[in-house]
Design a protein around this motif. Structure first.
Motif, mmCIF file in Angstrom:
data_model
loop_
_atom_site.group_PDB
_atom_site.id
_atom_site.type_symbol
_atom_site.label_atom_id
_atom_site.label_comp_id
_atom_site.label_asym_id
_atom_site.label_seq_id
_atom_site.Cartn_x
_atom_site.Cartn_y
_atom_site.Cartn_z
ATOM 1 N N TYR A 34 0.849 -1.190 0.000
ATOM 2 C CA TYR A 34 0.000 0.000 0.000
ATOM 3 C C TYR A 34 0.887 1.244 0.000
ATOM 4 N N TYR A 36 0.595 5.426 0.759
ATOM 5 C CA TYR A 36 -0.128 6.594 1.259
ATOM 6 C C TYR A 36 0.802 7.801 1.130
ATOM 7 N N TYR A 46 -4.712 7.783 1.038
ATOM 8 C CA TYR A 46 -4.468 6.554 0.283
ATOM 9 C C TYR A 46 -4.171 6.898 -1.175
ATOM 10 N N TYR A 87 4.537 7.193 1.972
ATOM 11 C CA TYR A 87 4.755 6.011 2.803
ATOM 12 C C TYR A 87 4.417 4.744 2.026
ATOM 13 N N ARG A 91 0.905 -4.929 4.227
ATOM 14 C CA ARG A 91 -0.093 -5.368 5.184
ATOM 15 C C ARG A 91 -1.027 -6.366 4.526
ATOM 16 N N GLY A 93 -4.277 -7.555 2.928
ATOM 17 C CA GLY A 93 -5.044 -6.726 2.020
ATOM 18 C C GLY A 93 -6.538 -6.790 2.215
ATOM 19 N N LEU A 101 -1.729 -0.197 10.382
ATOM 20 C CA LEU A 101 -0.725 0.200 9.406
ATOM 21 C C LEU A 101 0.568 0.501 10.144
ATOM 22 N N TYR B 35 -4.125 6.894 15.641
ATOM 23 C CA TYR B 35 -2.682 6.936 15.473
ATOM 24 C C TYR B 35 -2.129 8.178 16.152
ATOM 25 N N GLY B 102 -9.404 -2.542 2.394
ATOM 26 C CA GLY B 102 -8.055 -2.400 2.920
ATOM 27 C C GLY B 102 -7.571 -0.974 2.963
ATOM 28 N N GLU B 103 -8.408 -0.040 2.565
ATOM 29 C CA GLU B 103 -8.028 1.366 2.508
ATOM 30 C C GLU B 103 -8.523 2.086 3.755
ATOM 31 N N LEU B 104 -7.647 2.874 4.352
ATOM 32 C CA LEU B 104 -8.029 3.696 5.495
ATOM 33 C C LEU B 104 -8.217 5.143 5.048
#
Lengths: 113, 115
Positions: A34, A36, A46, A87, A91, A93, A101, B35, B102-104
């Protein structure tokens, strides 16, 4: 610790392609890559993700090597607004237990006029 | 705009005090993750809430606690504040079931300064 290694910083000329590398030599078979990015003073955004095939969307392209130990994020025509910290994260998926993350320090991309 | 709302955006506290930060997830999302991001560092995972329960936790002391409400919004509480708790606190929302992508989606964060 992050499972990825990225260069701390890169420069790119406006209008040119930005190629951001990432090493993830310990990636597991069920882990995705992934990407970001975080523009100054904003939350991470994302960009794209992939498992083993190359992926492209409206923001970027993701090239994953055949052995999956490294990948490259490509911004085809970088603009000043692409200046950010990028980044690379590995992870589990889509559809799996999400977990967290694990961010490293990322690559600070500076796009210059 | 990721559709994730956090409040307050900035706040200042003194050592020993307690703070509560709030997060409203993106419409349709049922999972909230928190976070902590210190200056110059990447975000560090605190914990994740799904179906009103803490599903996973990072390496943070018990001074950090949270809650998720039936409407999926969430709070992060930090007790006995230390100078080292000064950071940007980020909330991220996602789908928690098997149909997630799977996307935040991250909010803009709450900037906490402890004096």
């Amino acid at each position: 610790d992050a499972k990825t290694t990225q260069p701390p910083s890169m420069d790119c000329a406006e209008g040119r392609a930005a190629n951001l590398p990432c090493n993830h030599s310990t990636i597991s078979g069920n882990e995705y890559v992934y990407w970001y990015r975080q523009i100054h003073s904003q939350g991470p955004q994302y960009i794209i993700h992939g498992l083993k095939n190359n992926e492209t969307n409206e923001m970027a392209s993701l090239i994953i090597t055949e052995d999956r130990k490294s990948s490259t994020l490509i911004l085809p025509h970088a603009t000043l607004r692409d200046t950010a910290v990028y980044y690379c994260i590995v992870r589990v998926g889509p559809g799996g237990s999400q977990g967290n993350l694990i961010f490293g320090k990322g690559t600070k991309l500076s796009v210059k006029p | 705009d990721a559709g994730v709302t956090q409040s307050p955006t900035h706040l200042i506290k003194t050592r020993g005090q307690q703070v509560t930060l709030r997060c409203s997830p993106k419409s349709g999302h049922d999972t909230v993750s928190w976070y902590q991001q210190a200056l110059g560092q990447g975000p560090q995972f605190i914990f994740q809430y799904y179906e009103e329960e803490e599903r996973q936790r990072g390496n943070f002391p018990d001074r950090f606690s949270g809650h998720q409400f039936p409407n999926y919004s969430s709070e992060l509480n930090v007790n006995a504040l230390l100078l080292g708790d000064s950071a940007l606190y980020l909330c991220a929302s996602s789908l928690g079931g098997t149909d997630n992508t799977g996307e935040l989606f991250f909010g803009e964060g709450s900037r906490l300064t402890v004096l």
